[in-house]
Design a protein around this motif. Structure first.
Motif, short mmCIF file in Angstrom:
data_model
loop_
_atom_site.label_atom_id
_atom_site.label_comp_id
_atom_site.label_asym_id
_atom_site.label_seq_id
_atom_site.Cartn_x
_atom_site.Cartn_y
_atom_site.Cartn_z
N VAL A 172 0.83 -1.20 0.00
CA VAL A 172 0.00 0.00 0.00
C VAL A 172 0.86 1.25 0.00
O VAL A 172 0.42 2.32 -0.46
N LEU A 173 2.10 1.15 0.48
CA LEU A 173 2.98 2.32 0.49
C LEU A 173 3.30 2.79 -0.93
O LEU A 173 3.56 3.98 -1.15
N ALA A 174 3.29 1.87 -1.88
CA ALA A 174 3.52 2.27 -3.28
C ALA A 174 2.42 3.19 -3.75
O ALA A 174 2.66 4.21 -4.41
N ALA A 175 1.17 2.86 -3.41
CA ALA A 175 0.04 3.72 -3.79
C ALA A 175 0.11 5.05 -3.07
O ALA A 175 -0.17 6.11 -3.65
N GLN A 176 0.46 5.04 -1.80
CA GLN A 176 0.57 6.27 -1.04
C GLN A 176 1.66 7.17 -1.60
O GLN A 176 1.49 8.40 -1.67
N TYR A 177 2.78 6.57 -2.00
CA TYR A 177 3.85 7.37 -2.60
C TYR A 177 3.36 8.07 -3.86
O TYR A 177 3.60 9.27 -4.06
N LEU A 178 2.66 7.35 -4.72
CA LEU A 178 2.18 7.94 -5.97
C LEU A 178 1.16 9.04 -5.70
O LEU A 178 1.14 10.06 -6.40
N ASN A 179 0.35 8.86 -4.67
CA ASN A 179 -0.62 9.89 -4.31
C ASN A 179 0.09 11.19 -3.91
O ASN A 179 -0.26 12.27 -4.38
#
Length: 216
Positions: A172-179
């Motif tokens: 989920v950190l990958a999605a948060q980074y992109l956000n």
């Protein structure tokens, strides 16, 4: 060290590809779409950095911004590496993973570059300097990469799964980074326009008043 001695392998000619743990999946797998979109986002940021070699593309981009964008390009390879490696309970070789510090660094950069910008009173159009317009393009590609990552998360969840039991989860950190990255690119686009000002939305192209406004 990464050594790329062969460019074509023919192993994907049947429509499948290898993930980071060497399991194979369809080339239309949401997980693969997520890191492919992340790769495209990296290319869009690369256009911003490369464009800075020309006076028009450099306008509004100081050396500190270019250094930040170059670091982000490296981070995006880390994001892609994370997305292509399913979450497993154990690894022979632990894969590269996005850490919380990656997200915190983006948030810190947002705070720095947003601090001196005027308050927004309308939506912003992609325009102004060439650099700002390119940053907006990069922002929208990053948003797409984020959406693709959430789709992969919805498909596979966030739990580690033994390789013999099927596909593993997604970080989920990958999605948060992109956000956070899309937010930063928006701020940097405004920063690039700080000398010329924001290009703001006129509802109806200026042919009508904004919703909720009245002369009465």
């Amino acid at each position: 060290m990464v050594i790329l001695s062969r460019i074509y392998t023919k192993t994907g000619d049947a429509g499948t590809t290898a993930l980071g743990d060497m399991s194979r999946t369809s080339k239309t797998d949401p997980r693969l779409v997520a890191y492919a979109d992340t790769d495209e986002a990296n290319c869009a940021i690369g256009e911003v950095v490369a464009g800075a070699r020309s006076p028009e593309g450099r306008e509004g981009l100081d050396d500190d911004v270019l250094a930040l964008l170059t670091r982000i390009q490296n981070d995006l390879f880390d994001v892609g590496a994370d997305l292509c490696a399913p979450l497993r309970p154990a690894y022979e070789y632990p894969p590269l993973r996005v850490q919380e510090q990656y997200v915190a660094d983006l948030e810190a950069a947002i705070d720095v570059y947003n601090a001196d910008l005027p308050a927004l009173r309308s939506f912003v159009l992609p325009g102004g300097t060439l650099a700002a317009a390119r940053l907006h393009t990069a922002r929208t590609v990053v948003r797409r990469a984020e959406r693709s990552t959430w789709e992969a998360l919805e498909r596979y969840g966030t739990e580690p799964v033994p390789v013999d039991d099927g596909p593993g989860g997604v970080s989920v950190l990958a999605a948060q980074y992109l956000n956070r990255l899309s937010d930063l690119l928006f701020v940097l686009s405004r920063h690039a326009n700080r000398e010329v000002g924001d290009v703001t939305w006129a509802p109806g192209g200026g042919r009508q008043e904004a919703p909720g406004r009245s002369d009465g």
